[in-house]
Design a protein around this motif. Sequence first.
Motif, PDB file in Angstrom:
ATOM      1  N   PHE A 161     -27.893  29.768  45.417  1.00  0.00           N
ATOM      2  CA  PHE A 161     -27.833  28.904  46.637  1.00  0.00           C
ATOM      3  C   PHE A 161     -26.787  29.830  47.404  1.00  0.00           C
ATOM      4  N   ILE A 162     -26.975  29.822  48.899  1.00  0.00           N
ATOM      5  CA  ILE A 162     -26.222  30.501  49.915  1.00  0.00           C
ATOM      6  C   ILE A 162     -25.672  29.697  50.761  1.00  0.00           C
ATOM      7  N   ASN A 163     -24.241  29.905  50.984  1.00  0.00           N
ATOM      8  CA  ASN A 163     -23.553  29.096  51.969  1.00  0.00           C
ATOM      9  C   ASN A 163     -23.789  30.014  53.416  1.00  0.00           C
ATOM     10  N   SER A 164     -23.280  31.344  53.305  1.00  0.00           N
ATOM     11  CA  SER A 164     -23.711  32.187  54.428  1.00  0.00           C
ATOM     12  C   SER A 164     -24.136  33.703  54.067  1.00  0.00           C
ATOM     13  N   PRO A 165     -24.827  34.114  54.840  1.00  0.00           N
ATOM     14  CA  PRO A 165     -25.479  35.673  54.466  1.00  0.00           C
ATOM     15  C   PRO A 165     -24.378  36.536  54.282  1.00  0.00           C
ATOM     16  N   PRO A 166     -24.432  37.572  53.663  1.00  0.00           N
ATOM     17  CA  PRO A 166     -23.119  38.515  53.687  1.00  0.00           C
ATOM     18  C   PRO A 166     -22.706  38.824  54.813  1.00  0.00           C
ATOM     19  N   HIS A 167     -21.461  39.185  54.870  1.00  0.00           N
ATOM     20  CA  HIS A 167     -20.794  39.513  56.212  1.00  0.00           C
ATOM     21  C   HIS A 167     -21.329  40.593  57.107  1.00  0.00           C
ATOM     22  N   TRP A 168     -22.086  41.415  56.101  1.00  0.00           N
ATOM     23  CA  TRP A 168     -22.638  42.601  56.937  1.00  0.00           C
ATOM     24  C   TRP A 168     -23.900  42.124  57.539  1.00  0.00           C
ATOM     25  N   ALA A 169     -24.358  40.871  57.308  1.00  0.00           N
ATOM     26  CA  ALA A 169     -25.470  40.435  57.926  1.00  0.00           C
ATOM     27  C   ALA A 169     -25.276  39.280  58.789  1.00  0.00           C
ATOM     28  N   THR A 170     -24.080  39.273  59.462  1.00  0.00           N
ATOM     29  CA  THR A 170     -23.787  38.052  60.358  1.00  0.00           C
ATOM     30  C   THR A 170     -23.325  38.745  61.653  1.00  0.00           C
ATOM     31  N   LYS A 171     -23.370  37.975  62.691  1.00  0.00           N
ATOM     32  CA  LYS A 171     -23.261  38.522  64.033  1.00  0.00           C
ATOM     33  C   LYS A 171     -21.553  38.821  64.393  1.00  0.00           C
ATOM     34  N   ASN A 172     -20.871  37.957  63.705  1.00  0.00           N
ATOM     35  CA  ASN A 172     -19.488  38.171  63.927  1.00  0.00           C
ATOM     36  C   ASN A 172     -18.503  38.793  62.750  1.00  0.00           C
ATOM     37  N   GLY A 173     -19.498  39.192  61.903  1.00  0.00           N
ATOM     38  CA  GLY A 173     -18.837  40.037  60.799  1.00  0.00           C
ATOM     39  C   GLY A 173     -17.868  39.326  59.640  1.00  0.00           C
ATOM     40  N   LEU A 174     -18.213  37.892  59.953  1.00  0.00           N
ATOM     41  CA  LEU A 174     -17.503  36.865  59.059  1.00  0.00           C
ATOM     42  C   LEU A 174     -18.568  36.196  58.347  1.00  0.00           C
ATOM     43  N   THR A 175     -17.983  35.341  57.456  1.00  0.00           N
ATOM     44  CA  THR A 175     -18.845  34.461  56.608  1.00  0.00           C
ATOM     45  C   THR A 175     -19.008  32.958  57.162  1.00  0.00           C
ATOM     46  N   TYR A 176     -18.872  32.876  58.467  1.00  0.00           N
ATOM     47  CA  TYR A 176     -18.922  31.721  59.004  1.00  0.00           C
ATOM     48  C   TYR A 176     -18.803  31.528  60.492  1.00  0.00           C
ATOM     49  N   GLY A 187     -23.937  31.371  69.179  1.00  0.00           N
ATOM     50  CA  GLY A 187     -25.102  30.868  69.418  1.00  0.00           C
ATOM     51  C   GLY A 187     -25.568  29.825  68.112  1.00  0.00           C
ATOM     52  N   SER A 188     -26.788  29.493  68.025  1.00  0.00           N
ATOM     53  CA  SER A 188     -27.282  28.653  66.934  1.00  0.00           C
ATOM     54  C   SER A 188     -27.101  29.026  65.740  1.00  0.00           C
ATOM     55  N   THR A 189     -27.245  30.342  65.308  1.00  0.00           N
ATOM     56  CA  THR A 189     -26.714  30.714  63.857  1.00  0.00           C
ATOM     57  C   THR A 189     -25.907  32.195  63.870  1.00  0.00           C
ATOM     58  N   ASN A 190     -25.377  32.217  62.799  1.00  0.00           N
ATOM     59  CA  ASN A 190     -24.497  33.522  62.647  1.00  0.00           C
ATOM     60  C   ASN A 190     -25.130  34.726  62.134  1.00  0.00           C
ATOM     61  N   LEU A 191     -26.621  34.368  61.428  1.00  0.00           N
ATOM     62  CA  LEU A 191     -27.115  35.419  61.037  1.00  0.00           C
ATOM     63  C   LEU A 191     -27.762  36.423  62.111  1.00  0.00           C
ATOM     64  N   ASP A 192     -27.254  37.527  61.819  1.00  0.00           N
ATOM     65  CA  ASP A 192     -27.895  38.706  62.913  1.00  0.00           C
ATOM     66  C   ASP A 192     -29.433  38.765  62.831  1.00  0.00           C
ATOM     67  N   PRO A 193     -30.274  38.508  63.704  1.00  0.00           N
ATOM     68  CA  PRO A 193     -31.775  38.855  63.458  1.00  0.00           C
ATOM     69  C   PRO A 193     -32.169  39.994  63.089  1.00  0.00           C
ATOM     70  N   GLU A 194     -31.379  41.333  63.459  1.00  0.00           N
ATOM     71  CA  GLU A 194     -31.683  42.444  62.922  1.00  0.00           C
ATOM     72  C   GLU A 194     -31.443  42.752  61.539  1.00  0.00           C
ATOM     73  N   GLN A 195     -30.647  41.880  60.860  1.00  0.00           N
ATOM     74  CA  GLN A 195     -30.543  42.091  59.466  1.00  0.00           C
ATOM     75  C   GLN A 195     -31.129  40.864  58.626  1.00  0.00           C
ATOM     76  N   GLU A 196     -32.058  40.422  59.348  1.00  0.00           N
ATOM     77  CA  GLU A 196     -32.592  39.250  58.537  1.00  0.00           C
ATOM     78  C   GLU A 196     -33.635  39.655  57.290  1.00  0.00           C
ATOM     79  N   GLU A 197     -34.248  40.915  57.435  1.00  0.00           N
ATOM     80  CA  GLU A 197     -34.992  41.402  56.502  1.00  0.00           C
ATOM     81  C   GLU A 197     -34.219  41.902  55.289  1.00  0.00           C
TER      82      GLU A 197
END
Length: 309
Positions: A161-176, A187-197
């Motif tokens: 299970f995953i609490n947060s995407p890797p820091h390289w896949a988030t908008k703010n570079g953090l894991t929360y 916004g509604s999520t910290n996951l960078d949509p360009e890094q979703e794949e």
Amino acid sequence: MLPNLNLKPLTVALASSLILAGCSGVTNDTAANRVVSDQASQLNVDTSTTFQTMHSFGASDAWTIDPLINHWVENGDDEKVAELAELLFSTETGIGLSAWRFNIGGGSAEQGRASQIPDEFRRAELLMAEPNGEIDPTKQRGQIRMMQEAKALGVDEFVAFINSPPHWATKNGLTYPANFTDFGGVGSTNLDPEQEENFVNFMVSVLDYLQKEAGVPVNHISPINEPTWDWEGGTPQEANRYNMDELKSLYFKLDDALKQANLQTPVAVDGAEVVEYTAALSDEYKIKFDHGAYTGAMNSVVKVCIRTT
């Protein structure tokens, strides 16, 4: 399926202050360090009657298993590892867990204080340092060792299970998501949509590594954990939030990737844990249930962001 605990009908004498708190004549016998009641109660448990069947009985390795096991191994205390595994997974000498959850870390441990997570035990290591990179076998070794111990003791249900995407896949570079004002808002999520794949590919690569290299037949993955919290205040930990559209997008893409991956052991995609039961319903069923789509928690964050920009 429940572990074989060889249960038999039994009679349990209730003698705790919690159970007897509502009874009259309860006194605290301090000399004997026990609770005494002149109206002792008994609870008869008939295990021949079945009310429900539990799929499994499990627990999670978040957050202290990795540093704990690493510490023991580094100091040559392998017997302590085996002892803990027996207590957790043995149906003879332990509590007989039949399922184990593995926290796929987002890299806050490597970030250290820069992660903005002050509690070291709320951080986790990252198995892949960059998008589409190589798995680092030196990471999360303590957690993987405990999974291997669990497998050796008969556990056959493993949930990554995953609490947060890797820091390289988030908008703010953090894991929360962090504080809205301090970090400009995610916004509604910290996951960078360009890094979703890339995030999806990361999860599949980790599953492949755990199955083939670590020898653990992980057969479930939960890519989202407690998405209806905002994860901005309180005690920070690796975490993320999603609204319904983002949640659906990630689930569908992960499901497609798993079908194409041809993993050694088939992996089922598990639903997210949610604190609001209505958030677990699709819009279609939610409307049938109470005549309205779900607009709470993270489904309302986008609107808030639009109004404040």
